[in-house]
Enzyme design. Structure first.
Site, PDB file in Angstrom:
ATOM      1  N   HIS A 175      -8.063  -5.743  -0.097  1.00 48.91           N
ATOM      2  CA  HIS A 175      -6.664  -5.046   0.485  1.00 48.91           C
ATOM      3  C   HIS A 175      -5.894  -5.536   0.955  1.00 48.91           C
ATOM      4  O   HIS A 175      -4.427  -5.490   1.568  1.00 48.91           O
ATOM      5  CB  HIS A 175      -6.854  -3.580   0.445  1.00 48.91           C
ATOM      6  CG  HIS A 175      -5.514  -2.591   0.594  1.00 48.91           C
ATOM      7  ND1 HIS A 175      -4.701  -2.186  -1.097  1.00 48.91           N
ATOM      8  CD2 HIS A 175      -5.026  -1.672   1.804  1.00 48.91           C
ATOM      9  CE1 HIS A 175      -4.052  -2.005  -0.062  1.00 48.91           C
ATOM     10  NE2 HIS A 175      -4.029  -1.599   0.526  1.00 48.91           N
TER      11      HIS A 175
ATOM     12  N   SER B 231       1.266  -1.384  -0.057  1.00 49.83           N
ATOM     13  CA  SER B 231      -0.095  -0.651   0.429  1.00 49.83           C
ATOM     14  C   SER B 231       0.760   0.976  -0.036  1.00 49.83           C
ATOM     15  O   SER B 231       1.907   1.363  -0.752  1.00 49.83           O
ATOM     16  CB  SER B 231      -0.921  -0.082   1.165  1.00 49.83           C
ATOM     17  OG  SER B 231      -1.865   0.818   0.774  1.00 49.83           O
TER      18      SER B 231
ATOM     19  N   ASP C  53      -9.107  -4.197  -5.545  1.00 54.04           N
ATOM     20  CA  ASP C  53      -7.933  -3.485  -4.661  1.00 54.04           C
ATOM     21  C   ASP C  53      -9.298  -1.916  -4.762  1.00 54.04           C
ATOM     22  O   ASP C  53      -8.565  -1.593  -6.172  1.00 54.04           O
ATOM     23  CB  ASP C  53      -7.168  -4.065  -4.332  1.00 54.04           C
ATOM     24  CG  ASP C  53      -6.111  -3.219  -3.673  1.00 54.04           C
ATOM     25  OD1 ASP C  53      -6.715  -2.381  -3.236  1.00 54.04           O
ATOM     26  OD2 ASP C  53      -5.253  -4.015  -3.282  1.00 54.04           O
TER      27      ASP C  53
HETATM   28  C1  LIG Z   1      -2.879   6.959  -0.975  1.00 56.27           C
HETATM   29  O1  LIG Z   1      -2.301   7.857  -1.602  1.00 56.27           O
HETATM   30  C2  LIG Z   1      -2.820   6.505  -3.112  1.00 56.27           C
HETATM   31  C3  LIG Z   1      -2.091   7.728  -4.199  1.00 56.27           C
HETATM   32  O2  LIG Z   1      -2.810   8.787  -4.034  1.00 56.27           O
HETATM   33  C4  LIG Z   1      -4.124   6.504  -3.398  1.00 56.27           C
HETATM   34  O3  LIG Z   1      -4.521   5.824  -4.656  1.00 56.27           O
HETATM   35  C5  LIG Z   1      -4.783   5.264  -1.927  1.00 56.27           C
HETATM   36  O4  LIG Z   1      -5.501   5.361  -1.946  1.00 56.27           O
HETATM   37  C6  LIG Z   1      -3.859   6.446  -0.645  1.00 56.27           C
HETATM   38  N1  LIG Z   1      -4.145   5.112   0.037  1.00 56.27           N
HETATM   39  C7  LIG Z   1      -3.896   4.028   1.022  1.00 56.27           C
HETATM   40  C8  LIG Z   1      -4.460   3.452   1.963  1.00 56.27           C
HETATM   41  O5  LIG Z   1      -2.981   3.470  -0.475  1.00 56.27           O
END
Ligand SMILES: *[C@@H]1O[C@H](CO)[C@@H](O)[C@H](O)[C@H]1NC(C)=O
Length: 284
Positions: free
Chosen positions: A262, A201, A250
């Site tokens: 996820h 992530s 996801d």
């Molecule tokens: C974090 O940032 C990314 C890129 O902007 C985004 O796609 C994602 O949904 C955000 N949240 C997590 C939990 O990664």
């Protein structure tokens, strides 16, 4: 927006169960069956056979009535209150199935180097709100699979960085420089070790950021789970040395609506470890 709510719920899920997180094996199937038991449980208690919406999102949202920001008036049916008690029973069994697997949630094999050099060094960046420096969704499990594949010829380091929501906006720069510094430190301690990276992530973005400041020869492979930047390369690493795991549905790495997807990457740990061992050319 929906995805944002889903991820907030996910954050709650991962941050809450401190007591139940440790010492149990991560098992996706128990997680999934926990969830479906939950959903079918509330359907049974309402006496209706309606299978409502049934995306992971709505199932999860019904688990967290207090955190649903839009829930002044419930859009669901009138059984919301009656199902809430069975919901919280189900919730604790759901949460207790999250674990750190057989590995540890915190690893500092590079920063607290023992002096004995291993063939492989695995440096991992956890996802948003995960605990320790390895988290619990997938990092520790990859580490323990690597240990068994190499006969314990692996040094493991989690990236010490905040992994918070704010940092997630910065596309990996809140942990990337730290991760890159661990790579250099590992190679200084053990010039012959093969360094491989992993990220989950937000941690995947940390890997991209770190790799961008490293030279081709410093890295031997990378595995990324639920990577928001999966369409971009990992620094100068050849694409044959990078493996992306993106579960169907996801919301983070594809435009899906299934929050549970996820959380599913523990199931890919073994394949990921095999890939890293092969990419690094390690024989056990
Ligand atoms: C974090 O940032 C990314 C890129 O902007 C985004 O796609 C994602 O949904 C955000 N949240 C997590 C939990 O990664």
């Amino acid at each position: 927006m929906k995805a944002f709510i889903a991820l907030s719920l996910l954050g709650t899920t991962l941050a809450a169960p401190t007591a139940t997180l440790q010492g149990r094996d991560f098992d996706l199937s128990s997680l999934t069956s926990g969830l479906s038991a939950l959903t079918s449980g509330s359907a049974a208690s309402s006496g209706s056979s309606e299978s409502s919406g049934s995306s992971g999102l709505s199932a999860l949202a019904s688990l967290f009535p207090s955190s649903g920001s839009s829930s002044g008036s419930s859009t669901g049916s009138s059984d919301t209150t009656s199902s809430s008690s069975s919901g919280s029973d189900g919730l604790s069994s759901l949460l207790s199935s999250f674990t750190s697997g057989s590995g540890s949630m915190t690893e500092n094999g590079v920063t607290q180097h023992s002096g004995s050099c291993k063939k492989l060094t695995f440096i991992f960046a956890r996802g948003t709100t995960e605990m320790g420096n390895m988290g619990s969704v997938v990092g520790p499990e990859v580490a323990s699979q690597l240990a068994s594949l190499t006969g314990n010829q692996v040094t493991v380091q989690g990236v010490n960085y905040p992994a918070d929501w704010e940092g997630n906006m910065s596309l990996g720069s809140s942990g990337g420089p730290t991760m890159a510094s661990y790579v250099k430190e590992a190679l200084q301690q053990c010039p012959n070790t093969k360094v491989v990276l992993g990220g989950y992530s937000q941690g995947s973005m940390v890997v991209h950021n770190a790799a961008n400041s490293l030279s081709a020869g410093q890295l031997s492979g990378a595995v990324l789970f639920g990577d928001p930047l999966k369409m971009t390369s990992v620094g100068k690493l050849s694409s044959s040395k990078v493996k992306e795991f993106c579960a169907s549905g996801d919301p983070v790495c594809e435009n899906g609506m299934n929050v549970m997807a996820h959380l599913s990457y523990g199931a890919d740990a073994k394949e990921a470890a095999q890939f890293l061992v092969q990419a690094a050319g390690i024989s056990s």
